[in-house]
Enzyme design. Sequence first.
Site, PDB file in Angstrom:
ATOM      1  N   SER A   1       0.854  -1.022   0.004  1.00  0.00           N
ATOM      2  CA  SER A   1       0.110  -0.097   0.099  1.00  0.00           C
ATOM      3  C   SER A   1       0.855   1.393   0.005  1.00  0.00           C
ATOM      4  CB  SER A   1      -0.865   0.036   1.325  1.00  0.00           C
ATOM      5  OG  SER A   1      -1.767   1.356   1.286  1.00  0.00           O
TER       6      SER A   1
ATOM      7  N   LYS B   1      -4.628  -6.714   3.301  1.00  0.00           N
ATOM      8  CA  LYS B   1      -4.526  -5.420   2.360  1.00  0.00           C
ATOM      9  C   LYS B   1      -5.865  -5.167   1.749  1.00  0.00           C
ATOM     10  CE  LYS B   1      -3.212  -2.207  -0.542  1.00  0.00           C
ATOM     11  NZ  LYS B   1      -3.662  -2.470  -1.887  1.00  0.00           N
TER      12      LYS B   1
ATOM     13  N   HIS C   1      -7.710  -3.312   4.490  1.00  0.00           N
ATOM     14  CA  HIS C   1      -7.057  -2.036   4.474  1.00  0.00           C
ATOM     15  C   HIS C   1      -7.821  -1.045   3.538  1.00  0.00           C
ATOM     16  CE1 HIS C   1      -4.667   1.045   2.570  1.00  0.00           C
ATOM     17  NE2 HIS C   1      -4.034   1.042   3.555  1.00  0.00           N
ATOM     18  N   ASN C   2      -7.941  -1.506   2.475  1.00  0.00           N
ATOM     19  CA  ASN C   2      -8.577  -0.571   1.299  1.00  0.00           C
ATOM     20  C   ASN C   2     -10.413  -0.431   1.831  1.00  0.00           C
ATOM     21  OD1 ASN C   2      -6.002  -1.168   0.208  1.00  0.00           O
ATOM     22  ND2 ASN C   2      -7.103  -1.104  -1.805  1.00  0.00           N
TER      23      ASN C   2
ATOM     24  N   GLU D   1     -10.058   2.245   4.370  1.00  0.00           N
ATOM     25  CA  GLU D   1      -9.871   3.547   3.496  1.00  0.00           C
ATOM     26  C   GLU D   1     -11.021   3.988   2.884  1.00  0.00           C
ATOM     27  OE1 GLU D   1      -6.569   2.808   0.606  1.00  0.00           O
ATOM     28  OE2 GLU D   1      -7.756   4.149  -0.668  1.00  0.00           O
TER      29      GLU D   1
ATOM     30  N   ARG E   1     -39.609 -15.845  11.716  1.00  0.00           N
ATOM     31  CA  ARG E   1     -39.215 -16.878  10.973  1.00  0.00           C
ATOM     32  C   ARG E   1     -39.941 -18.008  11.477  1.00  0.00           C
ATOM     33  NH1 ARG E   1     -34.091 -18.475  11.223  1.00  0.00           N
ATOM     34  NH2 ARG E   1     -34.128 -18.953   8.865  1.00  0.00           N
TER      35      ARG E   1
HETATM   36  P1  NBP Z   1      -0.461  -2.238 -14.163  1.00  0.00           P
HETATM   37  O1  NBP Z   1      -1.422  -2.692 -13.335  1.00  0.00           O
HETATM   38  O2  NBP Z   1      -0.814  -1.068 -15.134  1.00  0.00           O
HETATM   39  O3  NBP Z   1       0.109  -3.452 -15.004  1.00  0.00           O
HETATM   40  C1  NBP Z   1       1.224  -3.156 -15.961  1.00  0.00           C
HETATM   41  C2  NBP Z   1       2.280  -4.091 -16.175  1.00  0.00           C
HETATM   42  O4  NBP Z   1       1.721  -5.478 -16.194  1.00  0.00           O
HETATM   43  C3  NBP Z   1       3.281  -4.041 -17.355  1.00  0.00           C
HETATM   44  O5  NBP Z   1       4.516  -4.139 -16.664  1.00  0.00           O
HETATM   45  C4  NBP Z   1       2.805  -4.973 -18.096  1.00  0.00           C
HETATM   46  O6  NBP Z   1       3.598  -5.379 -18.989  1.00  0.00           O
HETATM   47  C5  NBP Z   1       2.446  -6.012 -17.244  1.00  0.00           C
HETATM   48  N1  NBP Z   1       1.535  -7.267 -17.852  1.00  0.00           N
HETATM   49  C6  NBP Z   1       0.301  -7.094 -18.401  1.00  0.00           C
HETATM   50 BR1  NBP Z   1      -0.727  -5.696 -18.174  1.00  0.00          BR
HETATM   51  N2  NBP Z   1      -0.265  -8.390 -18.855  1.00  0.00           N
HETATM   52  C7  NBP Z   1       0.961  -9.073 -18.737  1.00  0.00           C
HETATM   53  C8  NBP Z   1       1.418 -10.466 -19.177  1.00  0.00           C
HETATM   54  N3  NBP Z   1       0.266 -11.085 -19.674  1.00  0.00           N
HETATM   55  N4  NBP Z   1       2.356 -10.979 -18.961  1.00  0.00           N
HETATM   56  C9  NBP Z   1       3.340 -10.190 -18.382  1.00  0.00           C
HETATM   57  N5  NBP Z   1       3.249  -8.894 -17.918  1.00  0.00           N
HETATM   58  C10 NBP Z   1       1.972  -8.321 -18.100  1.00  0.00           C
HETATM   59  O7  NBP Z   1       0.804  -1.836 -13.377  1.00  0.00           O
HETATM   60  P2  NBP Z   1       1.078  -0.716 -12.012  1.00  0.00           P
HETATM   61  O8  NBP Z   1      -0.089   0.197 -12.303  1.00  0.00           O
HETATM   62  O9  NBP Z   1       2.211  -0.460 -11.749  1.00  0.00           O
HETATM   63  O10 NBP Z   1       0.222  -1.830 -10.860  1.00  0.00           O
HETATM   64  C11 NBP Z   1       1.022  -2.887 -10.588  1.00  0.00           C
HETATM   65  C12 NBP Z   1       0.264  -3.803  -9.607  1.00  0.00           C
HETATM   66  O11 NBP Z   1       0.302  -2.929  -8.375  1.00  0.00           O
HETATM   67  C13 NBP Z   1      -1.139  -4.101  -9.821  1.00  0.00           C
HETATM   68  O12 NBP Z   1      -1.652  -5.325  -9.392  1.00  0.00           O
HETATM   69  C14 NBP Z   1      -1.940  -3.039  -9.202  1.00  0.00           C
HETATM   70  O13 NBP Z   1      -3.268  -3.201  -8.881  1.00  0.00           O
HETATM   71  C15 NBP Z   1      -0.853  -2.753  -7.894  1.00  0.00           C
HETATM   72  N6  NBP Z   1      -1.199  -1.348  -7.701  1.00  0.00           N
HETATM   73  C16 NBP Z   1      -1.142  -1.063  -6.404  1.00  0.00           C
HETATM   74  C17 NBP Z   1      -1.001   0.361  -5.881  1.00  0.00           C
HETATM   75  C18 NBP Z   1      -0.930   0.459  -4.697  1.00  0.00           C
HETATM   76  O14 NBP Z   1      -1.233   1.759  -4.279  1.00  0.00           O
HETATM   77  N7  NBP Z   1      -0.766  -0.439  -3.932  1.00  0.00           N
HETATM   78  C19 NBP Z   1      -1.165   1.389  -6.773  1.00  0.00           C
HETATM   79  C20 NBP Z   1      -1.251   1.193  -8.052  1.00  0.00           C
HETATM   80  C21 NBP Z   1      -1.354  -0.393  -8.517  1.00  0.00           C
HETATM   81  P3  NBP Z   1       3.945  -4.651 -20.359  1.00  0.00           P
HETATM   82  O15 NBP Z   1       4.600  -3.366 -20.029  1.00  0.00           O
HETATM   83  O16 NBP Z   1       4.796  -5.727 -21.226  1.00  0.00           O
HETATM   84  O17 NBP Z   1       2.582  -4.258 -21.044  1.00  0.00           O
END
Ligand code: NBP
Length: 477
Positions: free
Chosen positions: A128, A183, A186-187, A190, A447
Amino acid sequence: GTAQIGVTGLAVMGRNLARNMARSGLTVAVHNRTPGRTTALVEEFGHEGAFVAARDAEEFVAALERPRRLVVMVKAGEPTDAVIARFAPLLEPGDIVVDGGNAHFADTRRRERELRERGIHFVGAGISGGEEGALHGPSIMPGGSAASYEALGPLLERIAARAPDGTPCVSHVGPDGAGHFVKMVHNGIEYADMQLIGEAYHLLREVAGFAPARIAETFRGWNAGRLDSYLIEITAEVLAHRDAATGEPFVDVVADRAEQKGTGRWTAQIALDLGVPVPGIAEAVFARSLSGHAALREASEGLPGPDVKPMEEAEAVRFAEAVEQALYASKIVSYTQGFQQIRAGSETYGWDVDPGAVASLWRAGCIVRAAFLDRIRAAYEARPGLVGLLADAGFAAEIGEAQDDWRAVVAAAARRGVPAPGFAAALAYYDALRAPRLPAALTQAQRDFFGAHTYRRTDREGSFHTLWGGDRSEVAG
Ligand code: NBP
């Protein structure tokens, strides 16, 4: 291989996490399905630390020292399974695959089971704090085996956020899906926090008649007290901001439709499945979806509401103080609900999650970070078997002091026609828990009447049924 850890998936989250690792002195292997992201990372940030750029999966795996530690940061869902399918055949028993994406805990349980059969540790880790957190120190909630945490924990501790007392905001939450479950909650919390803050704003605006800039000041004041938290702090900043194009308060030019990515909805759905009441989280999810029902809202705009007079200044100032009490009391209640859900998940899946440790690792790095969480940590530490936060003497005393104002705020919202579902649901939950008798007795009797579902009695053991269609005598159920 020489890299102590690797990150595959180099979009915003993965890239920042890899930079954080390199900056903390680790040698980090980096890989992405599309190699352009890998080269871009090394070109832009290579000077920050030791990166090993891998062009393909084979090179990535070869770059890692054993046992291998791979962090997967790809889009949750299908892509995570695709990445696991790509890497699993290249790994050896003892290697550790960490999924840092926002996976559903049930998927994590399945993946953990599948990889365990091949001798590979799978760690579903809730992360997070968004992209800033990933770079400067997130709150990390790892599940998986205790053995995997021994190999992984020391590395995660280097990149995690630190609580004010210096403790890293990471610890082993529990087996298989425990980390992603926590997690998720947590959300959900939030969502509830944001809804309560939204209601406080709305009441200060509509009932007290404060302008956004004054509400920003009010929130700043609250942030200096017991409500000290990231969300209150950013709320003050948002409310103080003016739109450059129109000069209007920024909050007035944003369309009033709140979106969601789904983790709050999961929290409510899973709570229904587990039979845990989390009305604060559910109301927050519903409030967001209600805001998006444009046609229904438009069709309802002319419906009658109450006649209201604006408040006098002195009354408004007093009201604002009462809103702070209502917000704080409702916050205690929504955390009570969230921690009850963690407890229920832990019992159902045999995770043995320590609620005090969860509160501890939410103290920094994540969106709900707040001074308040140290109080929760301390409450569970003082009494590990604590049956809910309201059973803590400190919280009970505070809520007792807040309750008159809390009731007045909920009543004022109702009388003045301002929706406050979060405040009202929190108060109803509190009063339901307090009540010596609930109308559930009547529900159960109904019931029994229409479905012969039987009932228990207050005065003796056993289960009973009344012959409602006959002579209304009582028989054993
Ligand atoms: P994204 O969720 O936008 O995913 C993009 C990434 O996934 C790229 O590296 C892309 O590769 C790869 N990808 C996909 Br799409 N399909 C794929 C496949 N079939 N095989 C291999 N790679 C693949 O990235 P993000 O926004 O950085 O988020 C990453 C994770 O973190 C997600 O699960 C998200 O839910 C989580 N997250 C958390 C927070 C937080 O606050 N904790 C915030 C944002 C995200 P490519 O470049 O080759 O297309």
